[in-house]
Enzyme design. Structure first.
Site, PDB file in Angstrom:
ATOM      1  N   LYS A 111       0.849  -1.202   0.000  1.00  0.00           N
ATOM      2  CA  LYS A 111       0.000   0.000   0.000  1.00  0.00           C
ATOM      3  C   LYS A 111       0.885   1.253   0.000  1.00  0.00           C
ATOM      4  O   LYS A 111       0.595   2.235  -0.679  1.00  0.00           O
ATOM      5  CB  LYS A 111      -0.930   0.018   1.228  1.00  0.00           C
ATOM      6  CG  LYS A 111      -2.037  -1.007   1.150  1.00  0.00           C
ATOM      7  CD  LYS A 111      -3.234  -0.455   0.410  1.00  0.00           C
ATOM      8  CE  LYS A 111      -4.148  -1.466  -0.224  1.00  0.00           C
ATOM      9  NZ  LYS A 111      -4.690  -2.536   0.548  1.00  0.00           N
ATOM     10  N   LYS A 194      -3.120 -11.848  -8.376  1.00  0.00           N
ATOM     11  CA  LYS A 194      -4.410 -12.392  -7.941  1.00  0.00           C
ATOM     12  C   LYS A 194      -5.569 -11.557  -8.470  1.00  0.00           C
ATOM     13  O   LYS A 194      -5.397 -10.395  -8.830  1.00  0.00           O
ATOM     14  CB  LYS A 194      -4.472 -12.434  -6.414  1.00  0.00           C
ATOM     15  CG  LYS A 194      -4.466 -11.067  -5.752  1.00  0.00           C
ATOM     16  CD  LYS A 194      -5.021 -11.132  -4.338  1.00  0.00           C
ATOM     17  CE  LYS A 194      -5.261  -9.736  -3.798  1.00  0.00           C
ATOM     18  NZ  LYS A 194      -6.115  -9.644  -2.652  1.00  0.00           N
ATOM     19  N   LYS A 197     -10.359  -6.486  -6.365  1.00  0.00           N
ATOM     20  CA  LYS A 197     -11.092  -5.277  -6.720  1.00  0.00           C
ATOM     21  C   LYS A 197     -10.144  -4.185  -7.147  1.00  0.00           C
ATOM     22  O   LYS A 197     -10.298  -3.547  -8.185  1.00  0.00           O
ATOM     23  CB  LYS A 197     -11.876  -4.779  -5.495  1.00  0.00           C
ATOM     24  CG  LYS A 197     -13.130  -5.566  -5.238  1.00  0.00           C
ATOM     25  CD  LYS A 197     -13.703  -5.217  -3.885  1.00  0.00           C
ATOM     26  CE  LYS A 197     -13.486  -6.393  -2.959  1.00  0.00           C
ATOM     27  NZ  LYS A 197     -14.337  -6.479  -1.811  1.00  0.00           N
TER      28      LYS A 197
HETATM   29  P1  AMP Z   1     -11.167  -8.550   0.267  1.00  0.00           P
HETATM   30  O1  AMP Z   1     -11.979  -8.540  -0.996  1.00  0.00           O
HETATM   31  O2  AMP Z   1      -9.736  -8.166   0.034  1.00  0.00           O
HETATM   32  O3  AMP Z   1     -11.840  -7.841   1.400  1.00  0.00           O
HETATM   33  O4  AMP Z   1     -11.052 -10.090   0.701  1.00  0.00           O
HETATM   34  C1  AMP Z   1     -12.103 -10.781   1.314  1.00  0.00           C
HETATM   35  C2  AMP Z   1     -11.806 -12.261   1.366  1.00  0.00           C
HETATM   36  O5  AMP Z   1     -11.683 -12.785   0.023  1.00  0.00           O
HETATM   37  C3  AMP Z   1     -10.503 -12.614   2.079  1.00  0.00           C
HETATM   38  O6  AMP Z   1     -10.713 -13.791   2.830  1.00  0.00           O
HETATM   39  C4  AMP Z   1      -9.534 -12.887   0.960  1.00  0.00           C
HETATM   40  O7  AMP Z   1      -8.529 -13.808   1.336  1.00  0.00           O
HETATM   41  C5  AMP Z   1     -10.437 -13.478  -0.115  1.00  0.00           C
HETATM   42  N1  AMP Z   1      -9.877 -13.186  -1.458  1.00  0.00           N
HETATM   43  C6  AMP Z   1      -9.865 -11.991  -2.086  1.00  0.00           C
HETATM   44  N2  AMP Z   1      -9.278 -12.107  -3.311  1.00  0.00           N
HETATM   45  C7  AMP Z   1      -8.907 -13.409  -3.449  1.00  0.00           C
HETATM   46  C8  AMP Z   1      -8.269 -14.171  -4.484  1.00  0.00           C
HETATM   47  N3  AMP Z   1      -7.912 -13.613  -5.638  1.00  0.00           N
HETATM   48  N4  AMP Z   1      -8.053 -15.488  -4.277  1.00  0.00           N
HETATM   49  C9  AMP Z   1      -8.438 -16.084  -3.101  1.00  0.00           C
HETATM   50  N5  AMP Z   1      -9.048 -15.429  -2.098  1.00  0.00           N
HETATM   51  C10 AMP Z   1      -9.288 -14.115  -2.245  1.00  0.00           C
END
Ligand code: AMP
Length: 328
Positions: A111, A194, A197
């Site tokens: 970040k 990965k 968003k």
């Molecule tokens: P976030 O969208 O960053 O708030 O992530 C919410 C949840 O989704 C967390 O448990 C992350 O580990 C999972 N997550 C987000 N992006 C990925 C991805 N590309 N692959 C696997 N898990 C993900």
């Protein structure tokens, strides 16, 4: 009974990474465990969203959770900011969280590199807030994707540290949970990294069929292999990894064979992949649209979740205050 907890920041819609990294495990666990699923709206403040965006995103994510199969009769679904006790535990954990260790967290360093004009204390202390989210319900299992492993390590460290400082065996050490033998990283379609968003490479559960098809057809590939059984470059490997997640074993085997014999036509593969993603997303999208329209139901779920989560959190805070030496 063991407790499971999972959460997602309301900074947009749910994408395939969220679903396969976290939500899917949660849906499977909700029958057998005490489950808490929350919408991490405090976490989203690190990027300074507008009030109307927060309101809308929280509603959207709630509808999406429900559409994915999280059942409010089985799991407690709540909005983080409805449970004020989380903020109190965050404060206590921050008193024992050290600058050096917080600065070393990879996602913080990333970040700092990506948004040098907005390195706020919330970003730095993200791991303590995440630990507070987990420890407030004394959760044992946390379904998360690979990207959260370091934050999970921090949560364990903070739990251990609290227990050591106060000489108690109070907080359990929460473990990451994944359905397969290792954490899942759902790749993006832009050639590397990965799906996310902020990466701008995500396929959202709410995307319609044409949008999904367009996104998949645009995925980065290469000119194709020139030697049999050659190693796949990252972009191509990502496409195959996504196929492993959404398509049948037969489909994956077929395209792997085509790749290994240098006969692969990425256009055909993408068409199949788009079809399989659509087969998965379409029923969920229909449910999302249905549930989003029912504001009364969404309010009711959030209110009931807030009440149940607050009961659990209040008990932890009562005990923690006593351990620390505050009045009950
Ligand atoms: P976030 O969208 O960053 O708030 O992530 C919410 C949840 O989704 C967390 O448990 C992350 O580990 C999972 N997550 C987000 N992006 C990925 C991805 N590309 N692959 C696997 N898990 C993900």
């Amino acid at each position: 009974m063991e407790t499971v907890l999972s959460g997602i920041r309301p900074t947009g819609n749910l994408h395939l990474g969220n679903y396969f990294g976290a939500v899917q495990s949660f849906v499977k666990l909700q029958d057998a465990y005490q489950c808490f699923f929350f919408i991490a709206d405090w976490h989203s403040l690190t990027t300074h969203p507008r009030p109307e965006n927060i309101r809308q995103s929280v509603k959207t994510i709630l509808a999406e959770y429900l559409a994915c199969g999280i059942d409010p009769e089985k799991a407690t679904i709540y909005v983080q900011s409805d449970v004020i006790q989380v903020a109190e535990l965050y404060l206590y954990l921050n008193m024992n969280a050290y600058l050096g260790e917080l600065e070393r967290v990879t996602s913080f360093k990333e970040k700092v590199r990506k948004q040098p004009d907005n390195i706020n204390a919330g970003l730095l202390t993200y791991p303590s807030l995440m630990a507070a989210d987990i420890l407030i319900h004394k959760a044992n299992k946390v379904p998360v994707g690979k990207d959260q492993e370091q934050n999970m390590e921090m949560a364990r460290k903070f739990a251990r540290r609290f227990n050591t400082i106060y000489n108690v065996a109070y907080f359990p050490e929460p473990e990451s949970f994944h359905l397969s033998d290792k954490a899942l990283k759902v790749p993006g379609l832009d050639g590397s990294g990965k799906m996310g968003k902020s990466e701008g490479n995500a396929i959202y559960l709410i995307d319609d069929e044409q949008t999904i098809q367009k996104k998949v057809m645009k995925a980065v590939t290469d000119a194709g292999p020139t030697h049999p059984n050659s190693e796949k470059p990252e972009a191509v490997a990502n496409l195959f990894a996504l196929m492993e997640i959404v398509s049948s074993q037969d489909t994956c085997r077929y395209f792997n064979e085509k790749y290994n014999t240098c006969e692969i036509r990425y256009g055909d593969m993408k068409k199949q992949l788009a079809e399989d993603i659509n087969a998965f997303c379409t029923p969920i999208r229909k449910k999302i649209l249905e549930i989003t329209a029912d504001t009364t139901y969404l309010d009711q779920v959030a209110r009931r979740g807030a009440q149940k989560a607050t009961e659990s959190a209040a008990q932890t805070i009562r005990e923690v205050r006593e351990i620390i030496g505050f009045r009950p």
